[in-house]
Each structure stands twice: as C-alpha cells, then as structure tokens.
Design an enzyme around this catalytic site. Structure first.
Site, PDB file in Angstrom:
ATOM      1  N   ASN A   1       5.661   1.144  -2.141  1.00  0.00           N
ATOM      2  CA  ASN A   1       4.479   0.491  -2.714  1.00  0.00           C
ATOM      3  C   ASN A   1       3.696   1.490  -3.565  1.00  0.00           C
ATOM      4  O   ASN A   1       3.536   2.646  -3.167  1.00  0.00           O
ATOM      5  CB  ASN A   1       3.613   0.010  -1.537  1.00  0.00           C
ATOM      6  CG  ASN A   1       2.504  -0.946  -1.931  1.00  0.00           C
ATOM      7  OD1 ASN A   1       2.767  -1.930  -2.609  1.00  0.00           O
ATOM      8  ND2 ASN A   1       1.279  -0.670  -1.509  1.00  0.00           N
TER       9      ASN A   1
ATOM     10  N   GLU B   1      -1.354  -5.968  -3.821  1.00  0.00           N
ATOM     11  CA  GLU B   1      -2.787  -5.701  -3.637  1.00  0.00           C
ATOM     12  C   GLU B   1      -3.598  -6.193  -4.827  1.00  0.00           C
ATOM     13  O   GLU B   1      -4.524  -5.522  -5.298  1.00  0.00           O
ATOM     14  CB  GLU B   1      -3.034  -4.192  -3.428  1.00  0.00           C
ATOM     15  CG  GLU B   1      -2.222  -3.606  -2.291  1.00  0.00           C
ATOM     16  CD  GLU B   1      -2.510  -2.132  -2.005  1.00  0.00           C
ATOM     17  OE1 GLU B   1      -3.512  -1.589  -2.516  1.00  0.00           O
ATOM     18  OE2 GLU B   1      -1.728  -1.524  -1.267  1.00  0.00           O
TER      19      GLU B   1
ATOM     20  N   ASP C   1      -6.011  -7.280  -7.467  1.00  0.00           N
ATOM     21  CA  ASP C   1      -7.403  -7.568  -7.822  1.00  0.00           C
ATOM     22  C   ASP C   1      -7.578  -7.242  -9.301  1.00  0.00           C
ATOM     23  O   ASP C   1      -6.809  -6.464  -9.863  1.00  0.00           O
ATOM     24  CB  ASP C   1      -8.428  -6.862  -6.922  1.00  0.00           C
ATOM     25  CG  ASP C   1      -8.223  -5.372  -6.761  1.00  0.00           C
ATOM     26  OD1 ASP C   1      -7.666  -4.734  -7.681  1.00  0.00           O
ATOM     27  OD2 ASP C   1      -8.628  -4.832  -5.712  1.00  0.00           O
TER      28      ASP C   1
ATOM     29  N   GLU D   1       2.244   5.060  -2.431  1.00  0.00           N
ATOM     30  CA  GLU D   1       1.689   5.949  -3.463  1.00  0.00           C
ATOM     31  C   GLU D   1       2.313   7.348  -3.440  1.00  0.00           C
ATOM     32  O   GLU D   1       1.603   8.350  -3.446  1.00  0.00           O
ATOM     33  CB  GLU D   1       0.167   6.018  -3.318  1.00  0.00           C
ATOM     34  CG  GLU D   1      -0.480   4.640  -3.375  1.00  0.00           C
ATOM     35  CD  GLU D   1      -2.008   4.651  -3.246  1.00  0.00           C
ATOM     36  OE1 GLU D   1      -2.569   5.706  -2.931  1.00  0.00           O
ATOM     37  OE2 GLU D   1      -2.623   3.594  -3.466  1.00  0.00           O
TER      38      GLU D   1
HETATM   39  C1  XIL Z   1      -8.444   0.467   0.520  1.00  0.00           C
HETATM   40  C2  XIL Z   1      -9.255  -0.490   1.351  1.00  0.00           C
HETATM   41  O1  XIL Z   1      -9.408  -1.685   0.619  1.00  0.00           O
HETATM   42  C3  XIL Z   1     -10.617   0.094   1.666  1.00  0.00           C
HETATM   43  O2  XIL Z   1     -11.320  -0.745   2.581  1.00  0.00           O
HETATM   44  C4  XIL Z   1     -10.455   1.479   2.268  1.00  0.00           C
HETATM   45  O3  XIL Z   1     -11.732   2.062   2.456  1.00  0.00           O
HETATM   46  C5  XIL Z   1      -9.608   2.350   1.379  1.00  0.00           C
HETATM   47  O4  XIL Z   1      -8.352   1.722   1.138  1.00  0.00           O
HETATM   48  N1  XIL Z   1      -4.285   1.266  -2.343  1.00  0.00           N
HETATM   49  C6  XIL Z   1      -3.888   0.948  -1.071  1.00  0.00           C
HETATM   50  C7  XIL Z   1      -4.844   0.343  -0.119  1.00  0.00           C
HETATM   51  O5  XIL Z   1      -2.696   1.046  -0.775  1.00  0.00           O
HETATM   52  O6  XIL Z   1      -4.582   0.694   1.198  1.00  0.00           O
HETATM   53  C8  XIL Z   1      -6.272   0.683  -0.486  1.00  0.00           C
HETATM   54  O7  XIL Z   1      -7.130  -0.038   0.389  1.00  0.00           O
HETATM   55  C9  XIL Z   1      -6.540   0.389  -1.924  1.00  0.00           C
HETATM   56  C10 XIL Z   1      -5.639   1.197  -2.816  1.00  0.00           C
END
Ligand code: XIL
Length: 478
Positions: free
Chosen positions: A214, A277, A279, A172
């Site tokens: 990422n 990631e 969802d 990020e």
């Molecule tokens: C999130 C986790 O899912 C949570 O459990 C934690 O509290 C915060 O981070 N982008 C990312 C991940 O790169 O590491 C994040 O994961 C979600 C957004």
C-alpha cells in the site's frame, strides 16, 4: 472497455458478505410467487452499499473506534452505506502491541465484531510501517528487529484469520523522490529483504487473506509507482502478493489522467488493485463549484475501479469531513470526504453512488434544478438525460437507460441543439465529443434485465451563461 485478465485467485473460504437483507427477502418472495427477475431489482440502488454489492465490489470506509462506540448515527451510517471496513488507527502497531509482547486488541476486536455483525468485509491496515510504530520497535536492530516484526505479524494475522479478508502488509515503503526505497528504520535495520520477509510471514500466518502493498502518490504513472511496480512484480513471482493498494489522498482537480492505465498495468501482472484511503482535499472554505469538482473527481476514481474487474473496491478515509485527518496534516485544506458533519450527503456522495450504478439522482445535491425529458415509449430501451448541476460554462449530466426487454448492450444517441459538447464521460463509450453523440455501454453495464435501469454520466462545456439543454435521447438495444 478496459481489458482485464481473469484473476487467478487462491481459494478464499473466508466468510462471504451477504447481500442486503431486504434484497434477499424480495428474491425469496418473488421466487415463491413465480415472478420473473424483472421485478426483483426494479429500481436502482439508493445506498453506496447496495450499489457496490450489485457490482460485487467493496465500498469501504476507515472507521474510528471511539465514534463507533459513542455515536449511534455514525454507527448506523457506517452499517448502511458501506460493505467493508478498515480501522483508521486501531490495527496499527502502536495500537495493537504498544510494548514488547503486550497486545491490546480491544479496539481492533470491536471493529471486526462490528463488521461481522453487519456482514462487512475487513481490509486490515497495517503490519509494517515507519509511522505509528512504538519506539521500542524502532530502537531494535538486526535479528531482534526481524524477530519482533515476524512475531507481530504472526500474532495479529493469526488472531484475525478468517475475519480480516485482506491486509496492507507493508505501508509506504517507497520514498517520494527518485523511486528509491524509503529510508526508514526498517530499511536501515534489515535491508530491503524485510519486505519479502513480511509477506512470507503474513502468507504463512493466514494463507487465505489477500496480501497488499500500500502506498500514496502512486495513483498515476511516475517514478514512485514504477518502483512499487517492480517490487510487486518480484513479490507476485513468489506468490506472496495479491494486490496493490493505492491510497489516493488526492487534491481537488488532480485525479491523475493516467490513473486507469496505471491500475491496469498492475492488473496485468495478475494482481488485484484497490483504492485504499480515498480522500480529495479542497482549500477551505470550499465553495459550491469546488464541491461539484470534487464530486466529479470522486466519480472518476470510483468509475475506474467499477470498470476494472480486478479492482476489489474503494475505501474512503473517513465518514464526515470533520473526522478527517486532512486539516491536521495539510493546513488550509479540508472538506475531503463524502458526508458533512451533520451526516448529510455531499455532491461527492451522489457521484460515487452514480459511478457504482446506483441512483445518484435520488437526492439532488445543490439548489440547481434537475430537468428531465419524458422517455419515448415502445422501444427495447428508453433513455433520459438529466442535468445534475450546471455552472456558467459547463454542466454535469446523468443518463439513465431503462430496459424494456432483457438487454445485452445498448446504444444511445442524441444531437446537441447548440454549442454544448461532452468533455469527459463515464460508464459510456463511443463517439461522444461531437454535436451528434453516439454512446454505448461499457463492460459492466451492458446487461440490463427488463424493467431495470443503469446509468452513465458526462460533463459538457457550453457557452458562458447558457442554459444546459436536455436533448431527447434515442435508445437502441445492441
Ligand atoms: C492517519 C489517520 O487517519 C490519522 O488518524 C492518524 O493520526 C495518522 O494516520 N496513510 C496511511 C494511514 O496509511 O494510516 C494514515 O492514517 C493516513 C496516511
């Protein structure tokens, strides 16, 4: 078919995931008996893992240390359904080096051990991020900040060398507006060069790991993904970048229409791409139509990766809806994953399985009836359609092509009896949108050994309230 350049890969002697044990046993047994290939994998895979193994792709999941430790059902499902793991939190800086030089690897070790025990790859997450990084790091500046970053990367990458296959080196780093760099303590403390330093350090620490950049909201072509593209170009030209991770924290119905083209442009740079990631969140409570739309969205994303040779895999960001970070961060949204809280499969699960070439029809997911046409016999291939889930004005169908001889390609054709028309399709291409449909295999599903099957799918629109018909399909070998 999508065009993709062969990946100019560096040597990766790290461990290779084995195929599911049962497949190995069957292979040995049939070889000993002198039986042909056709009997080995006669039926389509019924787990995500089996289907992804056949495609040589990762199907990954973000896992929680606590759940792996304490919940045997969760553990079993993670081992059975996924061939790759990412630590949801356990490899982040606050978990691995909470105070300067004091490393805590209990949780990360347990996850890597679990992966090794279950022949799973590990996609590591993450070294350099502006979140979940302790304040002792954030309070440093200049040389001290750079030294801390380099030491951290060296220590963690060295520890897992040969055991973690790929790393999100930076996470990020681009802002959400105007394609600028993210204004983080990293940028303020070290200038843009911290990204190059991080990648150089990681490359030297574990020369065999694949290194990724990422980010989120870069799934389509936009100012942010353009910025990542130019950063990636620069890093790739120095041979310190191997791939781009697209987080794909998506909203229902909003898979970017140019996602495929976006990933392709990164592949054209000679990079791998990965959905890291995934969802897909829904405004809660989610109804049956929304869960079906979610399945279609998951199918689309998985399909894009399945069709791109240089897409290393898809990782979903959690197992059960109730485990997800979504409700806590996006109030009013939830239900974003593949499994219900009792670990039963959601429609999205079957869609992902289908998109990976598995038998996603194995367990119909709604109360909607599944109807099939009997296959005509005697030709080089036979094909059937089944209605997976009809709704008032449309339906999702799954198509199955069965090879009666070794196929190197196939064409299916049928005519709709009424006003049904295909609106979008996956794993099949051709003249699909008219009353008479003619579709052929895409790049990866044309070769089908005699006795095996492959699948494709599509959505139709239809007259409001009409029955989703099941036309008879003619299948012709290429
Ligand atoms: C999130 C986790 O899912 C949570 O459990 C934690 O509290 C915060 O981070 N982008 C990312 C991940 O790169 O590491 C994040 O994961 C979600 C957004």
């Amino acid at each position: 078919m999508l065009l993709s350049r062969p990946h100019l890969s560096r040597q990766r002697p790290s461990r290779q995931r084995r195929r599911a044990v049962i497949a190995g046993v069957v292979t040995v047994a049939t070889a000993a008996l002198g039986l042909g290939l056709s009997t080995q994998f006669a039926s389509a895979q019924t787990t995500l893992r089996g289907a992804a193994d056949d495609l040589n792709k990762d199907i990954g999941v973000a896992v929680s240390y606590n759940l792996l430790q304490n919940n045997a059902q969760y553990r079993n499902l993670v081992a059975t359904e996924f061939n790759s793991l990412t630590a949801e939190n356990a490899m982040k800086w606050d978990a691995t080096e909470p105070s300067d030089g004091n490393y805590t690897f209990t949780q990360a070790d347990a996850i890597v051990d679990f992966a090794e025990d279950n022949d799973q790859t590990v996609h590591g997450h993450t070294f350099v991020w502006h979140q979940q990084t302790p304040s002792w790091v954030q309070n440093l500046s200049g040389t001290a900040l750079q030294t801390a970053m380099v030491e951290h990367i060296n220590t963690v990458a060295n520890r897992y060398e040969g055991r973690v296959d790929s790393w999100d080196v930076v996470n990020e780093v681009v802002s959400d507006s105007n394609g600028a760099m993210r204004d983080s303590f990293w940028l303020r403390g070290l200038g843009e060069g911290y990204i190059t330093t991080a990648f150089q350090t990681a490359r030297a620490a574990d020369p065999n790991a694949d290194l990724y950049i990422n980010d989120y909201s870069i799934d389509g072509i936009n100012a942010k993904s353009n910025k990542v593209y130019s950063i990636a170009q620069g890093l790739k030209s120095q041979n310190i970048l191997d791939g781009v991770g697209f987080q794909a924290h998506l909203i229902l119905g909003q898979v970017p229409s140019d996602m495929e083209a976006n990933l392709q442009r990164f592949v054209n740079l000679g990079l791998k791409v990965r959905i890291t990631e995934l969802d897909i969140r829904i405004q809660t409570p989610a109804d049956a139509n929304e869960l079906q739309q979610q399945a279609n969205d998951y199918r689309r994303v998985t399909e894009i990766c399945a069709e791109l040779a240089d897409c290393s895999g898809v990782t979903v960001w959690g197992v059960r809806d109730g485990d997800s970070w979504v409700p806590g961060v996006f109030p009013g949204y939830g239900a974003p994953l593949l499994f219900n809280d009792d670990l039963s499969k959601k429609p999205a699960y079957n869609a992902v399985l289908d998109a990976l070439g598995g038998d996603g029809n194995e367990e119909p997911t709604t109360s909607n009836p599944v109807t099939t046409t009997p296959p005509p016999s005697g030709s080089g291939c036979t094909a059937t359609l089944s209605v997976q889930s009809p709704w008032n004005t449309g339906a999702t169908y799954s198509g199955t092509v069965k090879a009666n001889q070794n196929l190197t390609g196939w064409t299916v054709t049928w005519t709709w009896p009424g006003s049904e028309r295909i609106s979008n399709a996956w794993s099949v291409q051709g003249n699909l949108s008219g009353a008479t449909v003619t579709g052929s295999n895409v790049g990866y599903n044309g070769t089908v050994a005699s006795g095996q099957t492959t699948t494709f799918g599509f959505n139709i629109t239809k007259a409001n309230g009409s029955t989703a018909s099941v036309p008879t399909v003619t299948c012709t070998p290429a």
